[in-house]
Each structure stands twice: as C-alpha cells, then as structure tokens.
Design an enzyme around this catalytic site. Structure first.
Site, PDB file in Angstrom:
ATOM      1  N   ASP A  38       2.038  -7.836  -7.584  1.00 35.38           N
ATOM      2  CA  ASP A  38       2.274  -6.721  -6.679  1.00 35.38           C
ATOM      3  C   ASP A  38       2.141  -5.431  -7.469  1.00 35.38           C
ATOM      4  O   ASP A  38       1.692  -5.431  -8.620  1.00 35.38           O
ATOM      5  CB  ASP A  38       3.651  -6.849  -6.016  1.00 35.38           C
ATOM      6  CG  ASP A  38       4.800  -6.687  -6.996  1.00 35.38           C
ATOM      7  OD1 ASP A  38       4.554  -6.589  -8.223  1.00 35.38           O
ATOM      8  OD2 ASP A  38       5.963  -6.656  -6.545  1.00 35.38           O
ATOM      9  N   LYS A  43      -0.926 -13.831  -2.517  1.00 42.44           N
ATOM     10  CA  LYS A  43       0.284 -13.296  -3.125  1.00 42.44           C
ATOM     11  C   LYS A  43       1.534 -13.892  -2.490  1.00 42.44           C
ATOM     12  O   LYS A  43       2.469 -14.291  -3.195  1.00 42.44           O
ATOM     13  CB  LYS A  43       0.309 -11.772  -3.022  1.00 42.44           C
ATOM     14  CG  LYS A  43       1.484 -11.132  -3.760  1.00 42.44           C
ATOM     15  CD  LYS A  43       1.326  -9.623  -3.852  1.00 42.44           C
ATOM     16  CE  LYS A  43       1.490  -8.952  -2.524  1.00 42.44           C
ATOM     17  NZ  LYS A  43       1.475  -7.469  -2.636  1.00 42.44           N
TER      18      LYS A  43
END
Length: 229
Positions: free
Chosen positions: A150, A132
């Site tokens: 997210d 991420k």
C-alpha cells in the site's frame, strides 16, 4: 506512485542492514497485526475490501455496527445492497463497495458453501478483491507470507532502500528478493505500522525511529520533519 518521486538509492541493499532493520522492528512490534476489526475470514475480506482508499479507523467505525448484524455471507445477502449502504456511507466509494460486498457474499454462499475460499486464486475471483486485498487476507490468516504494497509500504520501502521500483507490484517482487525468509510473514505489518506511526509521509519522526541509523534517507527525512514542525 510515480518514478519521479522515488529517491535514487543503491539496490539491492546490504543483507546485514536489512536483517538489522527487521530485527529492530520486531523488537518494538513483536506481534504486529492488522488494525482492522474482524471475527472470521468473511468479515476480514469485507473489512479489507472496504478499506481501499479509506483509513482503518473509518472502516472500523462502520463495521463495528455492520458486523453486529451481518457477519456471515447469508446475513449480508439478507441485508442487501440498500440495507448495507447506511452502515458504510461514511466510507469513500461506498456505493461501489456495497455492490461488491453483496456480490462477493452471493458467490461465497452459492459457489463455496458459505466459506470464503482461502487461496489467492479464489479470493481474487471475488468482486472487489484484488491482489492487495488477497495478500492482506492470506497474510493475516497465516496462509501465505504475502506483502501487500500500500502507500505506507511503498514509501517506507523506498526510504529504507529496500526497493526502488516504480510500481507496487514491482516493489512487492523486490521485497520478496531482499527480506530474509524468517521475517517475511510479518514484514507486511512492520512496514505498514512503521509508515503509519513513525515514518509518516508529511512529518517523519526520525528522532523516535529505532532504525534511523540504518536509513539511507535519514538526512533528507530529518530536514523534512524539521521544516514541517
């Protein structure tokens, strides 16, 4: 992020509806960017790494002071782990993050000549930098049209019917399948910002939403917003 919390919506979504969603979001947010403050690739990596399980606002408050004294790997190493901690102590998991920031600074300096490796493989090899974080960095610097999933992206994608998978990695794969190529470079930011300021978790602001009529979850979300008013 569990399967039980995911609304059952048809997938894949209608391509025309997806196109309309991003066209409208682009109209209200023509040039979306990360809200984390940074001045170079190194400070971007550090800021994103610090933002795990923390708000951008809290990270910016800390890095506003930190980056004035340590905005390069050399300066960060000179600061050291104990010297770094006072700057980031207000951020969650600060001790582990301090260890990772110093470790990644050392690797960038010793293995990459002081320049952050701007490839997915190189970034993810750094301590504290997962998929991420690498996606955020690569996307923000215009290197790769990545989508970092997210909590905001996960929530909004499901509410809009853009995804129905139960894990962030699978949602990312679904988004790459349904988001039109022209919108991919900024899709990450549009979904995050829409989730942060309009399609919020506890009190979605459907009356102010520019894509409310395109949202298959609209009725339930309006009821949720009204119930928490």
């Amino acid at each position: 992020m569990t399967g039980a919390a995911i609304p059952v919506l048809g997938w894949p979504p209608d391509p025309d509806r997806v196109e309309a969603i991003f066209e409208r979001l682009s109209g209200v947010m023509p040039d979306p960017k990360t809200e984390l403050n940074f001045s170079n690739p190194f400070t971007l990596v550090v800021a994103v790494a610090l933002s795990a399980q923390a708000t951008d606002v809290s990270v910016n408050k800390a890095t506003d002071r930190l980056f004035k004294v340590a905005d390069t790997p050399q300066k960060m190493l000179a600061l050291g782990e104990e010297g770094l901690i006072p700057y980031i102590a207000s951020i969650g998991l600060y001790r582990n993050k301090a260890k990772n920031v110093i470790a990644l600074s050392r690797i960038v300096l010793e293995q990459h000549g002081g320049e952050v490796p701007l490839t997915r493989e190189g970034l993810q090899a750094l301590p504290g930098v997962g998929r991420k974080t690498a996606s955020v960095v690569l996307n923000e610097l215009g290197i790769e049209a990545a989508i970092a999933v997210d909590t905001h992206v996960f929530r909004v994608s499901h509410r809009l019917g853009l995804a129905n998978a139960a894990t962030p990695d699978k949602v990312e794969a679904q988004l790459f399948r349904v988001v039109p190529e022209d919108w991919l470079p900024k899709a990450h930011h549009w979904l995050i910002l829409h989730g942060r300021y309009t399609c919020t978790a506890r009190k979605p602001n459907c009356p102010a939403c520019v894509i409310a009529d395109l949202c298959p979850s609209r009725a339930g979300l309006q009821a949720l917003g009204e119930a928490r008013t």
